[in-house]
Design an enzyme around this catalytic site. Structure first.
Site, short mmCIF file in Angstrom:
data_model
loop_
_atom_site.label_atom_id
_atom_site.label_comp_id
_atom_site.label_asym_id
_atom_site.label_seq_id
_atom_site.Cartn_x
_atom_site.Cartn_y
_atom_site.Cartn_z
N GLY A 1 -23.37 3.69 -0.72
CA GLY A 1 -22.38 4.25 -1.63
C GLY A 1 -22.27 3.36 -2.86
CE LYS B 1 -4.48 0.93 0.32
NZ LYS B 1 -5.58 0.15 -0.25
CB VAL C 1 -19.95 -1.49 -2.21
CG1 VAL C 1 -20.23 -2.98 -2.01
CG2 VAL C 1 -18.55 -1.28 -2.74
P1 NAD Z 1 -18.60 5.11 -0.75
O1 NAD Z 1 -17.81 6.22 -0.19
O2 NAD Z 1 -19.08 5.17 -2.16
O3 NAD Z 1 -19.92 4.90 0.16
C1 NAD Z 1 -19.95 4.94 1.55
C2 NAD Z 1 -21.37 5.36 1.93
O4 NAD Z 1 -21.51 5.23 3.35
C3 NAD Z 1 -21.72 6.80 1.59
O5 NAD Z 1 -22.95 6.84 0.89
C4 NAD Z 1 -21.81 7.49 2.95
O6 NAD Z 1 -22.76 8.56 2.97
C5 NAD Z 1 -22.26 6.33 3.82
N1 NAD Z 1 -22.00 6.51 5.24
C6 NAD Z 1 -20.94 7.09 5.85
N2 NAD Z 1 -21.09 7.06 7.19
C7 NAD Z 1 -22.26 6.43 7.44
C8 NAD Z 1 -22.95 6.09 8.62
N3 NAD Z 1 -22.49 6.39 9.83
N4 NAD Z 1 -24.14 5.42 8.50
C9 NAD Z 1 -24.64 5.13 7.29
N5 NAD Z 1 -24.02 5.44 6.12
C10 NAD Z 1 -22.85 6.09 6.20
O7 NAD Z 1 -17.77 3.79 -0.48
P2 NAD Z 1 -17.86 2.39 -1.23
O8 NAD Z 1 -16.91 2.37 -2.36
O9 NAD Z 1 -19.30 2.04 -1.46
O10 NAD Z 1 -17.25 1.42 -0.11
C11 NAD Z 1 -17.99 1.10 1.05
C12 NAD Z 1 -17.12 0.31 2.03
O11 NAD Z 1 -16.64 -0.87 1.39
C13 NAD Z 1 -15.86 1.07 2.50
O12 NAD Z 1 -15.55 0.65 3.82
C14 NAD Z 1 -14.78 0.57 1.55
O13 NAD Z 1 -13.50 0.67 2.12
C15 NAD Z 1 -15.22 -0.88 1.41
N6 NAD Z 1 -14.73 -1.51 0.16
C16 NAD Z 1 -15.08 -0.99 -1.05
C17 NAD Z 1 -14.65 -1.61 -2.21
C18 NAD Z 1 -15.04 -1.08 -3.57
O14 NAD Z 1 -14.90 -1.80 -4.58
N7 NAD Z 1 -15.54 0.15 -3.67
C19 NAD Z 1 -13.84 -2.76 -2.14
C20 NAD Z 1 -13.51 -3.29 -0.88
C21 NAD Z 1 -13.96 -2.64 0.27
#
Ligand code: NAD
Length: 353
Positions: free
Chosen positions: A181, A80, A183
């Site tokens: 979000g 990383k 995912v």
């Molecule tokens: P994103 O930033 O698109 O979405 C996160 C969402 O969570 C946002 O809509 C935000 O408003 C919401 N949020 C924040 N705090 C909150 C709370 N207290 N209660 C309810 N909702 C809340 O992120 P993402 O890409 O969808 O990823 C989501 C999670 O999955 C993260 O932890 C990320 O590290 C993990 N992840 C994502 C991927 C990927 O392919 N995008 C891969 C592995 C892990």
């Protein structure tokens, strides 16, 4: 600043501190392990409060990438990079190219990609100075990882539900999704297609309104979502959501979601186990995005159909974790860590032989 005695130091192979006076680049690249193959892990740019915080992040995240790649059956290790700075203010093409040059100097031991504070377009700029960057826009790119992550989580939910609830299908299953979000929303769409009933929470009102309209989801306040009486709680927002305070409140039988670092501490895996809640270890169930981007390294280049087929390792691996956890009476989180450690030890032995 300490490295070797740092609490997040876990026998990392290499930690590089980068500085480029002209562009203002200050960064850390941590390679946790290359036992299974070259280290892969995104580059995060963040206005860290201190250098120590940046180092902690690089050490912790690179270790997690090793576990994730191992459990996804990839011939890749964990690494990383973190750039210290505010992406809105400090990110310049010169800085990105200076970072790219440093990645290039590592000769392929480390492949980078986008993470928080970075975009595919930024990777294209860094890629002017290095071959070892994945997830650039354009032809041959693996594109947005989120739909793949969501599909992997769906497959993981299916396995967990079969294992814990003895249900072969998702129709009528009650699922609470925290975070809509990239995912979370894609996961809701997949669950809705399969007839699951949804409860959703997000800080963003437009997103919850969208989920209510598209999937008939019931909207709940963010602070209540983990306490709902549902079959599955799916954390898809933040890390640390499973902790000493929230675990006693959980109303579900299964926790299975995409968020990274869901357990606040290792003890929380045991807390879930003692409450009889089946936990799908985060780095196993959320590996879909990594599996997808890793396909860019295939000798024939990226292929979407191949990437989709490769996701099948997620339910297979989770099933192995759940079965062993049951046989040994241990929390799945501990078993997943043990399985990853065994794979790395086997690779170390064969490298030494
Ligand atoms: P994103 O930033 O698109 O979405 C996160 C969402 O969570 C946002 O809509 C935000 O408003 C919401 N949020 C924040 N705090 C909150 C709370 N207290 N209660 C309810 N909702 C809340 O992120 P993402 O890409 O969808 O990823 C989501 C999670 O999955 C993260 O932890 C990320 O590290 C993990 N992840 C994502 C991927 C990927 O392919 N995008 C891969 C592995 C892990």
């Amino acid at each position: 600043m300490v490295v070797f005695s740092h609490p997040e130091f876990r026998d990392h192979e290499e930690v590089r501190f980068l500085h480029d006076a002209r562009s203002g680049l200050r960064a850390v690249i941590a390679i946790h392990s290359t036992l299974l193959g070259p280290a892969l892990g995104g580059c995060r740019m963040w206005p860290y409060a201190s250098e120590a915080e940046a180092l902690s992040d690089a050490l912790r995240l690179s270790w997690a990438m090793t576990l994730k790649a191992a459990m996804a059956g990839l011939r890749l290790g964990g690494g990383k990079s973190v750039i210290l700075g505010d992406p809105k203010r400090d990110k310049t093409p010169e800085l990105l190219r200076a970072f790219g040059r440093e990645v290039e100097r590592m000769g392929g031991r480390y492949y980078t990609g986008e993470d928080v504070g970075m975009s595919p377009e930024d990777m294209a700029v860094a890629g002017e100075a290095t071959r070892y960057v994945l997830g650039k826009p354009g032809q041959g790119s693996s594109g947005d990882p989120s739909p793949f992550t969501a599909r992997g989580v769906l497959a993981g939910i299916e396995v967990a539900v079969r294992h814990r609830l003895g249900r072969g299908e998702l129709c009528g299953l009650k699922v609470a999704v925290q975070g809509l979000g990239h995912v979370g929303m894609a996961l809701c769409a997949l669950l809705h297609e399969r007839g699951a009933r949804l409860w959703v929470a997000d800080l963003d009102r437009d997103k919850v309104a969208d989920a209510r309209r598209r999937f008939g989801a019931e909207v709940v306040p963010p602070e209540r979502v983990q306490a709902l009486d549902v079959d599955v709680f799916s954390p898809c927002a933040l890390g640390g959501v499973l902790n000493a305070e929230t675990i006693p409140e959980l109303g579900c039988r299964v926790v299975a979601g995409s968020a990274n670092n869901q357990l606040a501490t290792p003890a929380d895996g045991r807390r879930l186990h003692e409450r009889g809640i089946l936990y799908a270890p985060d780095y196993v169930i959320n590996a879909g995005g990594l599996i997808n981007i890793a396909q860019e390294l295939h000798p024939e280049g990226y292929d979407r159909a191949r990437a989709l087929a490769a996701l099948e390792v997620i339910p297979r691996r989770l099933q192995a974790v759940f079965r062993r956890a049951e046989a040994e009476g241990r929390p799945p989180a501990e078993v997943a860590d043990a399985m990853a450690a065994e794979m790395l030890s086997a690779a170390a032995r064969s490298r030494a032989a």
